[in-house]
Design a protein around this motif. Structure first.
Motif, mmCIF file in Angstrom:
data_model
loop_
_atom_site.group_PDB
_atom_site.id
_atom_site.type_symbol
_atom_site.label_atom_id
_atom_site.label_comp_id
_atom_site.label_asym_id
_atom_site.label_seq_id
_atom_site.Cartn_x
_atom_site.Cartn_y
_atom_site.Cartn_z
ATOM 1 N N TRP B 69 38.765 -15.373 -16.818
ATOM 2 C CA TRP B 69 38.921 -16.081 -15.320
ATOM 3 C C TRP B 69 37.838 -14.667 -14.462
ATOM 4 O O TRP B 69 37.162 -14.955 -14.310
ATOM 5 C CB TRP B 69 40.211 -16.315 -14.216
ATOM 6 N N ILE B 100 37.770 -30.545 -7.726
ATOM 7 C CA ILE B 100 36.360 -28.379 -8.283
ATOM 8 C C ILE B 100 35.313 -30.543 -9.216
ATOM 9 O O ILE B 100 34.937 -29.836 -8.647
ATOM 10 C CB ILE B 100 37.143 -27.914 -9.165
ATOM 11 N N TRP B 106 31.279 -26.649 -5.652
ATOM 12 C CA TRP B 106 31.803 -26.485 -6.950
ATOM 13 C C TRP B 106 30.723 -27.075 -7.906
ATOM 14 O O TRP B 106 30.871 -26.550 -9.144
ATOM 15 C CB TRP B 106 33.287 -26.485 -7.321
ATOM 16 N N ALA B 113 35.005 -24.189 -14.926
ATOM 17 C CA ALA B 113 36.536 -23.855 -14.094
ATOM 18 C C ALA B 113 37.153 -24.725 -14.754
ATOM 19 O O ALA B 113 38.477 -24.851 -14.796
ATOM 20 C CB ALA B 113 36.262 -24.851 -12.925
ATOM 21 N N LEU B 118 41.313 -25.364 -14.277
ATOM 22 C CA LEU B 118 41.500 -25.219 -12.994
ATOM 23 C C LEU B 118 40.724 -26.412 -12.256
ATOM 24 O O LEU B 118 39.448 -26.620 -12.309
ATOM 25 C CB LEU B 118 40.460 -24.071 -12.274
ATOM 26 N N SER B 121 41.217 -25.612 -6.049
ATOM 27 C CA SER B 121 41.038 -24.161 -5.492
ATOM 28 C C SER B 121 40.586 -23.910 -3.734
ATOM 29 O O SER B 121 40.528 -24.986 -3.525
ATOM 30 C CB SER B 121 40.419 -24.130 -6.229
ATOM 31 N N SER B 123 40.954 -21.418 -0.929
ATOM 32 C CA SER B 123 40.090 -19.795 -0.559
ATOM 33 C C SER B 123 40.495 -19.329 0.869
ATOM 34 O O SER B 123 39.903 -20.143 1.577
ATOM 35 C CB SER B 123 38.811 -19.078 -1.584
ATOM 36 N N TYR B 140 44.236 -21.759 -7.276
ATOM 37 C CA TYR B 140 44.392 -23.001 -7.867
ATOM 38 C C TYR B 140 45.355 -23.473 -8.427
ATOM 39 O O TYR B 140 46.757 -22.724 -8.651
ATOM 40 C CB TYR B 140 44.050 -22.015 -8.877
#
Lengths: 152, 986
Positions: B69, B100, B106, B113, B118, B121, B123, B140
């Motif tokens: 990551w 994602i 993305w 990812a 993942l 996600s 943020s 995530y």
């Protein structure tokens, strides 16, 4: 003593039963002498040859014992057990006289070592069945004698 | 609740790390770990930081993220559609990518990812107080998912803490950089001081009144005065009387801003000896440009030899000097050019000599050189003249010029020597130094902490603005040791002691203590002071900061108090929940509540009402001896007390003496004499689930306003617990009483049963004895009767007439019947109490046996048929035989004369049982008969009509019951009967 027939020992305290026994014997034409012991103690004395019974000529050991279990003083059970412990007489056939044909009473007789049993009062037929079954050679037959109470 | 505690705990930990100035990443990891632990599903929390140039994000925390990551997010551009983090930092708002695999943002990063596992996600940007984006807090999930409101809230909380941590770290770095610069400046200053001190020339500073201000080692050696002796004294001490006029001239020159160069004159030492010296005096200007004094350099030229030697040394120095030393003639043509000049200007000696010096002068400054020469010709010396010159490569450089006239032996000026030092670097440094000092102060003014600087001896000479804003003081109040006035006198002695210790030992100072704010309130600060040292390790300055930790401390203290309260509550709860003794419960609650409320004493009064009215019984007391209440009697139902005992809401008085309810009743109108002193009063009822008021908890304190709302709530909670415990204790007591009663009752029953069993056993024994005598003794005379009757008939039957024979026959028949009766009674008692063994019994074969045994059942006399197969039954064979023989013989016996007996036997399964019925064509039974049929001696027909003892069916019933079955009859008079027995299936 050869001529003297084998003795029957009847251990019975009830004179009615003694009478009926004698009557059955008579009815069956059995003439062997019968000695009546009126209680357990007397029976033991006789079998042991105590006192007056020491004379085996007059009081010979019996060929069979008819034994009532319900006796005053020493009980019939004790008499039977005692007989089975005496080397001289332990094989003498003992026929138990019972008051009832209840299984309990019959079982009890065999348990103590009786050879057979008779429900009181015994009949001539029953006696004859016994003799046949055990093949008693000592039984002496004679003319049936009339019995009356006076002769007992 | 637990999750919030965990978050608070983590936040606290992080704040501590921030305050302690620990590594930023470590601090941030605590925040990410807090989120991961608090979210009930698999979650990876990470923090990214904004790069210095504000263009990209780089990872700072995310321990639990896959190894790859960090590489993946090593440089995430802050731009739209760059995953969740890049987008959220760009948009300055939360971005949620719940899948994602499909999220447009993305698009360019999707495959990597997803490869890292993942799948979703979101943020949150980390934004500072001044609205700068500092980084992002990203979460995530391995599955498509969106955060719940809880998670969002949680992360926002952590994001705020992260912002503080990041800002702190950024400020800390900036501060460190500035301090380093400042330190360099300090070192330069000291170097200059060292040069002054180390010089062989006497260097003296004086003010415009001629008073000595500074005095270097060379001066001491040259003139014999120590610095202490001469500083503050007039410089004229050194001047012989005949030359005193010189000083007046020099001072006049200085005031005019001129310098005096190489004035050769005579000076006197302390011991009176006269010296030949060369003196150069320069004015000292304040930053404002005002002349405030003079520096004076004096050189001892008394020894010619020395001068000679020095000249030689100088020649060598000139040759090897780093400074450019240039000789000029009066036409400004270069006549000498040393190596320093070659280095400084880039021309070799061959190139330079013979050329005009103007080649070094930048355009527009051409007139400078002639002016300097003019000054030389006037006999002036040009020293440390700062100007600009051009190198051979055209680059302009800052130089400091010292130009001296070259005289011939007659004293005529024939040229100039020019020392030119490249000060480009020095100038730059000086500028930087000044700027850095300003920046440091500016910086220290912007940090949220209070900050200050102290001299090595602890004298504080500068505070930042925050200090003055916070304390509301003025610089003159604070200077030096003035700060003591804003300290809490309780802590001051230990602060001063420790501070002095740190100054002496030269070690960093760290301590927490309160500082008074402008509003007079004290707040707690964490104070850190670090020493700054020069190259020799000497402390040159202390830099201190005061960081406010008041809220942290208060939070911690509140937390500690809360924890303690919870512990006490918990312990009490545990104790009283396990306690079943009323006294102990009440004592525990009273003690704990007294402790937690801060009461001086507390009491529980039991609500017991006697015939006369309300009497309250003291139950337990905490904080005061029992006698303190005992001698006062019970509290009465005054307006103050009564509401509590009626179960009304709690009463909490700041000052009971001022309460309207207080002092209403005669005779005391208030507290009786000798009552414990009460001003603060708190009373809470203890109410059971059923609503019954058990009593009240009362607390008192001799001071006013002790009990808080919180205390009231705690006591309310404890009262509820106590009520439950009291309920339980009462239930337990009732239960115990009931149990004891039951035990006593059981005991009595057992005794009774034992007695009855014994009695019964005796009865049974008597019965057994009875039946024994019945079967033996009773039959004995009967046998005799029969025997004699038989004998009589056999021996004398022929002589009897008909009447006599009839009588005898009746005697025999009676005896026979008597015997039959006895045997049946015996059979019944055997069935009633004999032992049985349950085995599978074939009823059909029992029927066959019975038929064979009884002549009356034989085919020629009766028709007995079994209609359907009879299943095996579980029973005692002898009893089954008894039942079958009784039923069959009854069936053929009770029949109308002339009827041929018919019996149908059939079986029918009924669950676990088998019902076997015997249906006959007999005379039947009426209802009354059916009722008494199965009772002993329950015969329903006269013996004359049908033979029998009346015991047979009683035996049947008893036998069936002994085998767990039952019997019955269905019949109608004249229509036959159906007798049945229910027996267990085998």
């Amino acid at each position: 003593m050869k001529d003297v027939a084998a003795t029957i020992l009847l251990v019975e305290d009830n004179e009615d039963d003694v009478f009926l026994m004698r009557r059955a014997l008579a009815a069956a034409s059995i003439v062997n002498p019968v000695f009546v012991a009126e209680d357990g103690q007397q029976a033991l004395n006789y079998l042991r040859g105590d006192g007056q019974y020491a004379d085996r000529a007059s009081f010979p050991l019996p060929a069979v014992v008819f034994l009532d279990l319900k006796l005053p003083e020493i009980r019939g059970h004790d008499v039977l057990a005692w007989i089975r412990e005496q080397p001289l007489i332990q094989n003498v056939p003992v026929v138990v006289l019972t008051s009832s044909n209840e299984p309990r009473d019959i079982k009890e007789a065999y348990r103590l070592g009786a050879n057979s049993y008779l429900v009181k009062p015994p009949t001539a037929d029953q006696l004859r069945d016994l003799i046949r079954a055990f093949k008693w050679g000592w039984v002496a037959y004679g003319p049936a004698a009339a019995l009356n109470p006076a002769s007992v | 609740m637990r999750r919030t505690e965990l978050l608070l705990e983590c936040q606290k930990k992080a704040l501590e790390k921030i305050v302690a100035g620990e590594n930023l990443s470590d601090t941030l990891e605590i925040l990410t770990a807090a989120v991961e632990q608090s979210v009930p599903r698999k979650t990876i929390a990470t923090i990214m930081l904004v790069s210095d140039d504000q263009t990209y994000l780089y990872p700072a925390a995310g321990k639990s993220a896959p190894r790859a990551w960090r590489e993946f997010v090593a440089k995430v551009p802050i731009a739209p559609n760059v995953g969740s983090c890049g987008s959220s930092a760009f948009q300055r708002e939360r971005v949620i990518a719940s899948d994602i695999a499909t999220d447009a943002r993305w698009k360019d990063y999707r495959s990597t990812a997803l490869g890292l596992g993942l799948r979703a996600s979101w943020s949150t940007p980390i934004i500072s107080a001044d609205k700068t984006v500092l980084g992002t807090f990203a979460v995530y999930y391995p599955e498509p998912s969106a955060p719940g409101p809880d998670e969002i809230k949680m992360v926002e909380m952590m994001t705020r803490t992260a912002a503080v941590a990041i800002q702190k770290a950024v400020l800390h770095q900036a501060l460190q950089r500035e301090l380093a610069k400042h330190r360099q400046a300090e070192i330069n200053n000291r170097r200059l001081a060292a040069i002054v001190e180390g010089s062989d020339d006497a260097i003296v500073a004086k003010d415009l009144n001629g008073i000595v201000q500074s005095w270097n080692g060379a001066a001491e050696r040259m003139f014999g005065y120590t610095a202490d002796e001469i500083i503050g004294k007039p410089i004229t001490l050194l001047i012989p009387e005949d030359r005193l006029h010189e000083e007046a001239t020099i001072l006049a020159q200085l005031r005019a801003g001129r310098r005096i160069d190489h004035l050769e004159t005579i000076r006197r030492r302390k011991d009176g000896k006269l010296l030949s010296v060369s003196i150069t005096v320069s004015p000292i200007r304040a930053t404002s440009g005002e002349i405030i004094g003079a520096s004076k350099i004096a050189r001892d030229i008394s020894a010619l030899k020395e001068v000679e030697a020095m000249r030689n040394r100088l020649a060598a120095i000139v040759a090897s000097s780093d400074d450019a030393i240039i000789g000029l003639d009066l036409n400004a043509t270069i006549t000498a050019w040393n190596r320093g000049a070659e280095r400084t200007f880039g021309y070799s000696a061959a190139e330079a000599i013979g050329e005009s010096v103007t080649m070094l002068i930048p355009a527009g400054m051409e007139d400078e050189e002639p002016r300097i020469l003019q000054r030389l010709l006037r006999g002036e010396r040009v020293e440390h003249y700062e100007t600009v010159r051009r190198r051979k490569d055209g680059v302009l450089i800052d130089v400091s010029l010292t130009v001296s006239a070259i005289h011939d032996a007659d004293g005529m000026v024939i040229g100039a020597s020019k020392i030119s030092r490249d000060i480009t670097e020095t100038k730059r440094q000086q500028l930087a130094l000044k700027r850095s000092e300003e920046e440091l102060r500016e910086m220290a003014n912007t940090i949220p902490q209070l900050a200050w600087m102290a001299r090595p001896d602890g004298y504080i000479y500068w505070y930042n603005r925050r200090w003055f804003d916070y304390t509301g003081t003025k610089p003159e109040q604070m200077e030096g040791w003035g700060w003591q006035s804003v300290h809490d006198p309780n802590y001051l002695p230990s602060v001063v002691q420790y501070w002095k210790h740190c100054i002496t030992e030269g070690i960093p100072f760290e301590m927490e203590f309160p500082i008074r704010a402008a509003d007079g309130a004290f707040r707690w600060f964490l104070t850190r002071v670090n020493p700054f040292r020069d190259e020799e390790g000497q402390i040159v300055r202390w830099f201190g900061t005061n960081t406010e930790v008041d809220e942290l401390r208060r939070t911690q203290q509140a937390l500690r108090e809360e924890t303690r309260t919870l512990e006490v509550l918990n312990d009490t709860g545990k104790t009283i929940a396990s306690e079943l003794e009323l006294n102990n419960i009440v004592q525990n609650v009273t003690d704990a509540a007294t402790k937690l409320t801060g009461a001086k004493f507390g009491a529980f009064f039991y609500n017991s009402i006697d015939k006369g009215g309300e009497a309250l019984m003291l139950f337990s007391l905490s904080g005061a001896p029992r006698e303190a209440f005992a001698r006062l009697g019970n509290p009465r139902a005054t307006p103050l007390f009564a509401p509590t005992f009626k179960g009304e809401p709690p009463i909490r008085c700041r000052d009971v003496l001022n309460d309207d309810r207080y002092g209403q009743w005669a005779p005391h109108f208030g507290m009786p004499p000798n009552h414990l002193e009460v001003r603060s009063y708190l009373a809470v009822p203890v109410i059971s689930r059923s609503g019954e008021v058990f009593g009240g908890l009362f607390f008192g304190h001799p001071e006013v306003g002790v009990f808080t709302e919180r205390a009231e709530k705690i006591v309310l909670g404890m009262a509820a617990q106590a009520a439950i415990a009291i309920d339980n204790a009462r239930l337990f007591a009732a239960l115990r009483e009931a149990r004891e009663q039951l035990t006593r009752h059981n005991h009595r029953l057992e005794e009774e049963v034992a007695e009855r069993t014994a009695a019964l056993r005796e009865t049974v024994q008597q019965l057994e004895a009875f039946s024994y005598s019945v079967s033996h003794d009773l039959r004995s005379p009967l046998r005799a009767m029969q025997g004699y009757a038989d004998a009589l008939l056999a021996d004398y039957g022929k002589t009897f007439d008909r009447t006599a024979a009839y009588y005898l026959e009746r005697i025999q028949r009676a005896a026979q019947r008597m015997d039959l009766l006895i045997q049946d009674v015996l059979a019944y008692s055997r069935v009633a109490k004999g032992e049985i063994q349950m085995t599978p019994v074939n009823v059909e074969s029992v029927i066959a046996d019975v038929i064979q045994h009884y002549p009356s059942l034989h085919a020629e006399r009766a028709n007995i048929s079994i209609l359907n197969p009879i299943p095996l039954v579980l029973g005692h064979e002898a009893y089954v035989t008894q039942i079958v023989s009784n039923y069959l013989s009854n069936a053929v016996k009770f029949i109308k004369p002339g009827t041929f007996p018919m019996v149908n036997v059939s079986a029918q399964e009924q669950g676990e049982m088998v019902r076997i019925s015997f249906r006959d064509n007999g005379i039947g039974l009426n209802a009354q008969q059916q009722k008494q049929l199965f009772q002993i001696f329950g015969r329903v027909y006269s013996e004359k009509k049908f033979e029998g003892t009346g015991i047979g069916l009683a035996i049947v019933k008893k036998a069936a019951e002994r085998m767990g079955g039952s019997v019955g009859v269905v019949s109608e008079l004249g229509a036959g009967s159906e007798f049945f027995v229910l027996l267990k299936k085998a």
